[in-house]
Enzyme design. Structure first.
Site, mmCIF file in Angstrom:
data_model
loop_
_atom_site.group_PDB
_atom_site.id
_atom_site.type_symbol
_atom_site.label_atom_id
_atom_site.label_comp_id
_atom_site.label_asym_id
_atom_site.label_seq_id
_atom_site.Cartn_x
_atom_site.Cartn_y
_atom_site.Cartn_z
ATOM 1 N N GLU A 16 -17.827 19.355 9.522
ATOM 2 C CA GLU A 16 -16.359 19.365 9.471
ATOM 3 C C GLU A 16 -15.857 20.790 9.709
ATOM 4 O O GLU A 16 -16.125 21.681 8.911
ATOM 5 C CB GLU A 16 -15.891 18.835 8.100
ATOM 6 C CG GLU A 16 -14.417 19.025 7.830
ATOM 7 C CD GLU A 16 -13.519 18.505 8.938
ATOM 8 O OE1 GLU A 16 -13.554 17.305 9.213
ATOM 9 O OE2 GLU A 16 -12.787 19.347 9.541
ATOM 10 N N HIS A 18 -13.069 22.295 9.456
ATOM 11 C CA HIS A 18 -12.008 22.909 8.655
ATOM 12 C C HIS A 18 -12.482 23.508 7.333
ATOM 13 O O HIS A 18 -11.703 24.151 6.640
ATOM 14 C CB HIS A 18 -10.921 21.879 8.339
ATOM 15 C CG HIS A 18 -10.110 21.512 9.525
ATOM 16 N ND1 HIS A 18 -10.385 20.419 10.299
ATOM 17 C CD2 HIS A 18 -9.035 22.116 10.090
ATOM 18 C CE1 HIS A 18 -9.510 20.359 11.281
ATOM 19 N NE2 HIS A 18 -8.681 21.374 11.194
ATOM 20 N N HIS A 46 -13.486 25.666 15.284
ATOM 21 C CA HIS A 46 -12.099 25.227 15.138
ATOM 22 C C HIS A 46 -11.269 25.897 16.228
ATOM 23 O O HIS A 46 -11.452 27.074 16.504
ATOM 24 C CB HIS A 46 -11.548 25.601 13.762
ATOM 25 C CG HIS A 46 -10.189 25.030 13.513
ATOM 26 N ND1 HIS A 46 -9.038 25.598 14.006
ATOM 27 C CD2 HIS A 46 -9.809 23.898 12.867
ATOM 28 C CE1 HIS A 46 -8.014 24.850 13.650
ATOM 29 N NE2 HIS A 46 -8.442 23.813 12.960
ATOM 30 N N HIS A 52 -2.555 24.897 17.539
ATOM 31 C CA HIS A 52 -3.552 24.455 16.550
ATOM 32 C C HIS A 52 -4.402 25.640 16.115
ATOM 33 O O HIS A 52 -5.196 26.152 16.905
ATOM 34 C CB HIS A 52 -4.434 23.365 17.204
ATOM 35 C CG HIS A 52 -5.395 22.719 16.249
ATOM 36 N ND1 HIS A 52 -6.401 21.902 16.696
ATOM 37 C CD2 HIS A 52 -5.498 22.765 14.894
ATOM 38 C CE1 HIS A 52 -7.103 21.478 15.642
ATOM 39 N NE2 HIS A 52 -6.571 21.982 14.549
ATOM 40 N N CYS A 116 -4.954 24.767 7.886
ATOM 41 C CA CYS A 116 -4.821 24.506 9.324
ATOM 42 C C CYS A 116 -3.384 24.055 9.544
ATOM 43 O O CYS A 116 -2.883 23.221 8.790
ATOM 44 C CB CYS A 116 -5.796 23.414 9.762
ATOM 45 S SG CYS A 116 -5.458 22.818 11.439
ATOM 46 N N HIS A 119 -3.785 20.217 10.283
ATOM 47 C CA HIS A 119 -4.711 19.364 9.523
ATOM 48 C C HIS A 119 -4.752 19.691 8.033
ATOM 49 O O HIS A 119 -5.689 19.289 7.335
ATOM 50 C CB HIS A 119 -6.117 19.443 10.124
ATOM 51 C CG HIS A 119 -6.184 18.902 11.515
ATOM 52 N ND1 HIS A 119 -6.533 19.672 12.611
ATOM 53 C CD2 HIS A 119 -5.898 17.672 12.003
ATOM 54 C CE1 HIS A 119 -6.474 18.926 13.707
ATOM 55 N NE2 HIS A 119 -6.099 17.715 13.366
HETATM 56 FE FE LIG Z 1 -7.233 21.934 12.584
#
Ligand SMILES: [Fe+2]
Length: 131
Positions: A16, A18, A46, A52, A116, A119
């Site tokens: 993952e 993040h 990322h 983003h 983020c 996110h």
């Molecule tokens: Fe993100």
């Protein structure tokens, strides 16, 4: 309504992108400075674009048997390719990685949090023992 703590997501940083990754020794000497690096996307990168990106990482330390954590530092990443020519047309991008030193007289746990921009909030933690 969720508590603020419930808004923080976590997962395995190896899959993952993040999750903040805390790199430091597992054991340190009491009262001696040691280096800590916190980054995201160590295994799965990322994005770092105007649309983003990671806005900040905050790091806390909770000494064992103390009631409250200490805030170690808050690190903001403010350049993501913004430009008068448009998104991602700029030449400057802050990478979401921080390095610092700290010391402690007690063992405890390091907590890292990150945001983020699309996110949400993420967290991770690492135990720290005294040698
Ligand atoms: Fe993100």
């Amino acid at each position: 309504m969720k508590t603020f703590g419930e808004l923080f997501q976590t997962a395995d940083w190896k899959t993952e992108k993040h999750v903040p990754v805390i790199d430091c020794p597992d054991k340190v000497k009491a009262g001696e400075l040691f280096a800590v690096k916190v980054t995201l996307g160590k295994e799965v990168a990322h994005p770092n674009t105007t649309a983003h990106h990671i806005r900040w990482i905050s790091v806390y330390f909770h000494p064992e048997e103390e009631k409250f954590p200490s805030e170690i530092g808050r690190f903001e990443f403010n350049a993501h390719g913004e430009s008068a020519e448009g998104p991602d047309k700029g030449s400057v991008f802050t990478h979401h990685e921080v390095s610092f030193s700290m010391k402690t007289a007690k063992p405890g746990a390091i907590y890292a949090t990150a945001l983020c921009n699309i996110h949400g909030l993420w967290r991770s933690e690492k135990e720290l023992d005294l040698a």
